[in-house]
Structure formats: C-alpha cells, structure tokens
Design a protein around this motif. Structure first.
Motif, PDB file in Angstrom:
ATOM      1  N   ASP A 162       0.814  -1.216   0.000  1.00 26.09           N
ATOM      2  CA  ASP A 162       0.000   0.000   0.000  1.00 26.09           C
ATOM      3  C   ASP A 162       0.849   1.268   0.000  1.00 26.09           C
ATOM      4  O   ASP A 162       0.323   2.363  -0.141  1.00 26.09           O
ATOM      5  N   TRP A 163       2.155   1.128   0.193  1.00 24.68           N
ATOM      6  CA  TRP A 163       3.036   2.294   0.282  1.00 24.68           C
ATOM      7  C   TRP A 163       4.115   2.294  -0.800  1.00 24.68           C
ATOM      8  O   TRP A 163       4.813   3.284  -0.989  1.00 24.68           O
ATOM      9  N   SER A 164       4.231   1.210  -1.542  1.00 32.31           N
ATOM     10  CA  SER A 164       5.401   1.014  -2.386  1.00 32.31           C
ATOM     11  C   SER A 164       5.470   1.962  -3.576  1.00 32.31           C
ATOM     12  O   SER A 164       6.558   2.331  -4.008  1.00 32.31           O
ATOM     13  N   ALA A 165       4.328   2.356  -4.136  1.00 32.33           N
ATOM     14  CA  ALA A 165       4.366   3.216  -5.321  1.00 32.33           C
ATOM     15  C   ALA A 165       5.116   4.501  -5.039  1.00 32.33           C
ATOM     16  O   ALA A 165       5.837   5.025  -5.884  1.00 32.33           O
ATOM     17  N   PHE A 166       4.988   4.985  -3.812  1.00 30.77           N
ATOM     18  CA  PHE A 166       5.684   6.219  -3.431  1.00 30.77           C
ATOM     19  C   PHE A 166       7.186   6.084  -3.627  1.00 30.77           C
ATOM     20  O   PHE A 166       7.847   6.997  -4.116  1.00 30.77           O
ATOM     21  N   SER A 167       7.731   4.949  -3.260  1.00 28.07           N
ATOM     22  CA  SER A 167       9.182   4.802  -3.231  1.00 28.07           C
ATOM     23  C   SER A 167       9.800   4.681  -4.618  1.00 28.07           C
ATOM     24  O   SER A 167      11.015   4.743  -4.761  1.00 28.07           O
ATOM     25  N   THR A 168       9.015   4.495  -5.652  1.00 29.47           N
ATOM     26  CA  THR A 168       9.570   4.341  -6.991  1.00 29.47           C
ATOM     27  C   THR A 168       9.225   5.506  -7.919  1.00 29.47           C
ATOM     28  O   THR A 168       9.677   5.545  -9.049  1.00 29.47           O
ATOM     29  N   GLU A 169       8.434   6.453  -7.453  1.00 32.81           N
ATOM     30  CA  GLU A 169       8.088   7.585  -8.306  1.00 32.81           C
ATOM     31  C   GLU A 169       9.290   8.505  -8.523  1.00 32.81           C
ATOM     32  O   GLU A 169       9.656   8.814  -9.647  1.00 32.81           O
ATOM     33  N   LEU A 170       9.906   8.946  -7.421  1.00 30.89           N
ATOM     34  CA  LEU A 170      11.026   9.882  -7.512  1.00 30.89           C
ATOM     35  C   LEU A 170      12.271   9.353  -6.815  1.00 30.89           C
ATOM     36  O   LEU A 170      13.293  10.031  -6.788  1.00 30.89           O
ATOM     37  N   SER A 171      12.187   8.168  -6.256  1.00 28.71           N
ATOM     38  CA  SER A 171      13.312   7.583  -5.531  1.00 28.71           C
ATOM     39  C   SER A 171      13.581   6.172  -6.055  1.00 28.71           C
ATOM     40  O   SER A 171      12.654   5.430  -6.327  1.00 28.71           O
ATOM     41  N   LYS A 172      14.848   5.830  -6.166  1.00 29.49           N
ATOM     42  CA  LYS A 172      15.197   4.459  -6.501  1.00 29.49           C
ATOM     43  C   LYS A 172      15.056   3.595  -5.249  1.00 29.49           C
ATOM     44  O   LYS A 172      15.223   4.072  -4.132  1.00 29.49           O
ATOM     45  N   HIS A 173      14.746   2.335  -5.435  1.00 33.93           N
ATOM     46  CA  HIS A 173      14.537   1.440  -4.304  1.00 33.93           C
ATOM     47  C   HIS A 173      15.246   0.124  -4.595  1.00 33.93           C
ATOM     48  O   HIS A 173      15.015  -0.508  -5.624  1.00 33.93           O
ATOM     49  N   TRP A 174      16.123  -0.269  -3.661  1.00 35.49           N
ATOM     50  CA  TRP A 174      16.840  -1.533  -3.773  1.00 35.49           C
ATOM     51  C   TRP A 174      16.555  -2.373  -2.539  1.00 35.49           C
ATOM     52  O   TRP A 174      16.604  -1.868  -1.415  1.00 35.49           O
ATOM     53  N   ILE A 175      16.240  -3.648  -2.758  1.00 36.88           N
ATOM     54  CA  ILE A 175      15.907  -4.558  -1.664  1.00 36.88           C
ATOM     55  C   ILE A 175      16.900  -5.710  -1.635  1.00 36.88           C
ATOM     56  O   ILE A 175      17.206  -6.305  -2.678  1.00 36.88           O
ATOM     57  N   ALA A 176      17.387  -6.017  -0.437  1.00 35.60           N
ATOM     58  CA  ALA A 176      18.207  -7.203  -0.203  1.00 35.60           C
ATOM     59  C   ALA A 176      17.382  -8.167   0.641  1.00 35.60           C
ATOM     60  O   ALA A 176      16.829  -7.765   1.673  1.00 35.60           O
ATOM     61  N   TYR A 177      17.287  -9.422   0.219  1.00 35.91           N
ATOM     62  CA  TYR A 177      16.435 -10.357   0.948  1.00 35.91           C
ATOM     63  C   TYR A 177      17.023 -11.768   0.889  1.00 35.91           C
ATOM     64  O   TYR A 177      17.888 -12.081   0.061  1.00 35.91           O
ATOM     65  N   ASP A 178      16.559 -12.606   1.799  1.00 35.14           N
ATOM     66  CA  ASP A 178      16.916 -14.014   1.830  1.00 35.14           C
ATOM     67  C   ASP A 178      15.676 -14.829   1.465  1.00 35.14           C
ATOM     68  O   ASP A 178      14.658 -14.742   2.157  1.00 35.14           O
ATOM     69  N   THR A 188       7.237 -15.669   0.285  1.00 32.41           N
ATOM     70  CA  THR A 188       5.911 -15.634  -0.366  1.00 32.41           C
ATOM     71  C   THR A 188       5.430 -14.200  -0.510  1.00 32.41           C
ATOM     72  O   THR A 188       4.941 -13.791  -1.576  1.00 32.41           O
ATOM     73  N   PHE A 189       5.576 -13.419   0.559  1.00 34.22           N
ATOM     74  CA  PHE A 189       5.145 -12.015   0.523  1.00 34.22           C
ATOM     75  C   PHE A 189       6.109 -11.174  -0.311  1.00 34.22           C
ATOM     76  O   PHE A 189       5.693 -10.286  -1.049  1.00 34.22           O
ATOM     77  N   MET A 190       7.414 -11.462  -0.166  1.00 32.52           N
ATOM     78  CA  MET A 190       8.413 -10.708  -0.920  1.00 32.52           C
ATOM     79  C   MET A 190       8.225 -10.906  -2.425  1.00 32.52           C
ATOM     80  O   MET A 190       8.289  -9.948  -3.207  1.00 32.52           O
ATOM     81  N   LYS A 191       8.002 -12.145  -2.843  1.00 32.89           N
ATOM     82  CA  LYS A 191       7.838 -12.457  -4.265  1.00 32.89           C
ATOM     83  C   LYS A 191       6.650 -11.697  -4.847  1.00 32.89           C
ATOM     84  O   LYS A 191       6.761 -11.068  -5.914  1.00 32.89           O
ATOM     85  N   ALA A 192       5.523 -11.721  -4.147  1.00 31.41           N
ATOM     86  CA  ALA A 192       4.338 -11.006  -4.623  1.00 31.41           C
ATOM     87  C   ALA A 192       4.587  -9.511  -4.668  1.00 31.41           C
ATOM     88  O   ALA A 192       4.152  -8.813  -5.606  1.00 31.41           O
ATOM     89  N   PHE A 193       5.287  -9.007  -3.671  1.00 28.69           N
ATOM     90  CA  PHE A 193       5.593  -7.577  -3.612  1.00 28.69           C
ATOM     91  C   PHE A 193       6.465  -7.158  -4.790  1.00 28.69           C
ATOM     92  O   PHE A 193       6.191  -6.156  -5.459  1.00 28.69           O
TER      93      PHE A 193
END
Length: 284
Positions: free
Chosen positions: A219-235, A244-249
């Motif tokens: 519900d908040w993710s669109a904000f982070s990609t409009e004017l800001s780059k977003h990088w995620i590190a995950y296991d 399961t949640f990360m993949k869908a996200f």
C-alpha cells in the motif's frame, strides 16, 4: 529476554481465556522489544559517535514524551539515515556503519528507536519508529539515502511518504512486507486460538485508529519508486519476512531492484559482506 519469556509463559498458561488480561499480555508480547546490551566493539562505535537526545510523543502506550538516542559519524555533504529493525539498536548495524565510514563525504546518522536499545519506552511499535525517523529528519535534515532493516525499512518508507520527502535512494534490507501477517505468525507460534487473535486485531484497530493490515508495503510502495530508486536485499529462506510475501511484492513493483542472499538470515543479513559490498556499489 527475561521479561519476554515471562510474558510468553503467562500467555501459554492463559491462552484459552479470552479476557482483557490475556489481550494485554498479547499486546505486550507483540510490542515488547527486548533490549540487548552492547558488545565491546559496539561500545567503541557508539563511543566515538556524536550523540543527540531527541523526543517523540508516545500517543498509544505511555501517553508521554520519550527520549531516544541518535548518533552521527562524519560531517560529509551526503546524508545517510540508518534505521534498525525490531528489538535491535543502531549499534547492531555495526558492519554497515563501518563500511560506510570508508566512503568519502558522508554524514551517517542512526538511532535507537523508542522502546529499543538505549532509548526510553517499555513498549514500541512501527508508529514510534516512524515518529523517530521524522524527529531525526527535523533535527538533522533530509537524507539523500535511507537504509533500513526489517521493520526499520518499513518505517523509512512510511515516514518519508507522510513527510512527502523523496530520498534519492531507499535501501531496504529484509524488509517486513505485511505487519499484520507478521503479528499473526507471532501469535500462531504460541498456538493462540484464532478467535482470540481476531479480538486482538479488533482492539489493535481501536487503539491505533487503523487496522493492522493497513501497514502493508504493497500500500506504500508506489511512493518509493516515483522519484526515488529502491533496492531490496532479501533471503529467500527468511522465516521472519517470508519469501511468499516478498515475491508477490516484487512482482507488483517491477521498478524495484532486488538481490537475494540465500541463507543470509533475517537477523544476520545486515552483517553479510557480500550484501554490504553490493550496497556500497549501488550507493556509488
């Protein structure tokens, strides 16, 4: 950890009694963040930081202002904010901070969120993390980069959106995706009956004025990609923030870059030399 173990033991003894006392115990179980002492190398890191005491108002637990501790290393022109995860503290980001100190022209800011580490507060919450981030920005200025681990990654995104601030880059390390599902998993781990869980979620909504499922990065993710780059590190084998949640996200947010670090572990990923090396390459 002693207090948390006592709470868990009492819940197990009374988990079939849907009483106000049990609901209070569940709230404490969910919102109590164990405070672990600093290790010697962490003491040295904090000892050479420039320290500031800031305040946030704890609306939902104590109804009082809480002091929390902020730390700064360096005086460069590029401001970086680090936000630790649940039951953690700034010094637990030791390896990342040490690596960042080798980069020229940085000002590195971290803090112990209210209810965590050296900061005041018996109970904590995402909202207190968010208020801590806002207080940091008000005192230190707008960061060029945010780095957050677990709940801290969610707090960075929520706070920046609420303040309508767009950092150049979000770095989210093993971020929690769905806070409600995380709470549910915590209660399932103690075999708390579903009807009692439902009562907890209703009381949560009454206390915090929003349902827990409102706190979902989808519900908040669109904000982070409009004017800001977003990088995620995950296991992919992370049990705290399940894949399961990360993949869908990630599938619904194709502009977000992500790297997987197999078996790095939810807590240990912030110490991963490979992850930190990749983070520094992207930071530039």
């Amino acid at each position: 950890m002693k207090i948390l173990k006592q709470i868990i033991a009492e819940i197990k003894h009374t988990k079939y009694e849907n009483t106000d006392h049990l609901q209070d115990l569940i709230l404490r179980y969910i919102c109590y963040a164990p405070k672990m002492p600093l290790r010697i190398f962490q003491e040295n890191l904090i000892g050479r930081a420039e320290k500031t005491t800031l305040k946030v108002y704890d609306e939902y637990f104590s109804g009082q202002e809480l002091n929390f501790q902020a730390f700064k290393w360096g005086n460069g022109s590029r401001k970086i904010l680090l936000t630790h995860g649940w039951g953690s503290k700034a010094a637990d980001l030791y390896e990342i901070i040490m690596a960042l100190e080798q980069v020229d022209d940085l000002e590195i800011i971290a803090f112990d969120a209210p209810g965590n580490g050296s900061s005041e507060g018996t109970l904590s919450s995402l909202l207190l993390f968010v208020e801590g981030v806002k207080a940091i920005v008000a005192d230190y200025g707008i960061p060029e980069v945010t780095i957050g681990h677990s709940l801290g990654a969610m707090a960075n995104i929520v706070a920046m959106k609420q303040m309508k601030i767009h950092p150049k880059h979000f770095f989210s390390i093993a971020p929690l995706i769905d806070l409600g599902k995380n709470f549910e998993a915590s209660m399932d781990a103690l075999d708390i009956p579903k009807d009692i869980q439902h009562t907890f979620f209703r009381s949560f909504e009454e206390r915090f004025k929003k349902p827990v499922f409102h706190y979902n990065l989808n519900d908040w993710s669109a904000f982070s990609t409009e004017l800001s780059k977003h990088w995620i590190a995950y296991d992919p084998n992370d049990l705290v923030s399940p894949y399961t949640f990360m993949k869908a996200f990630l599938e619904s947010n194709v502009l977000i870059d992500a790297n997987d670090y197999l078996d790095a572990g939810h807590e240990r990923i912030i110490k991963s030399p490979i992850m930190i090396e990749d983070l520094l390459k992207i930071l530039g």
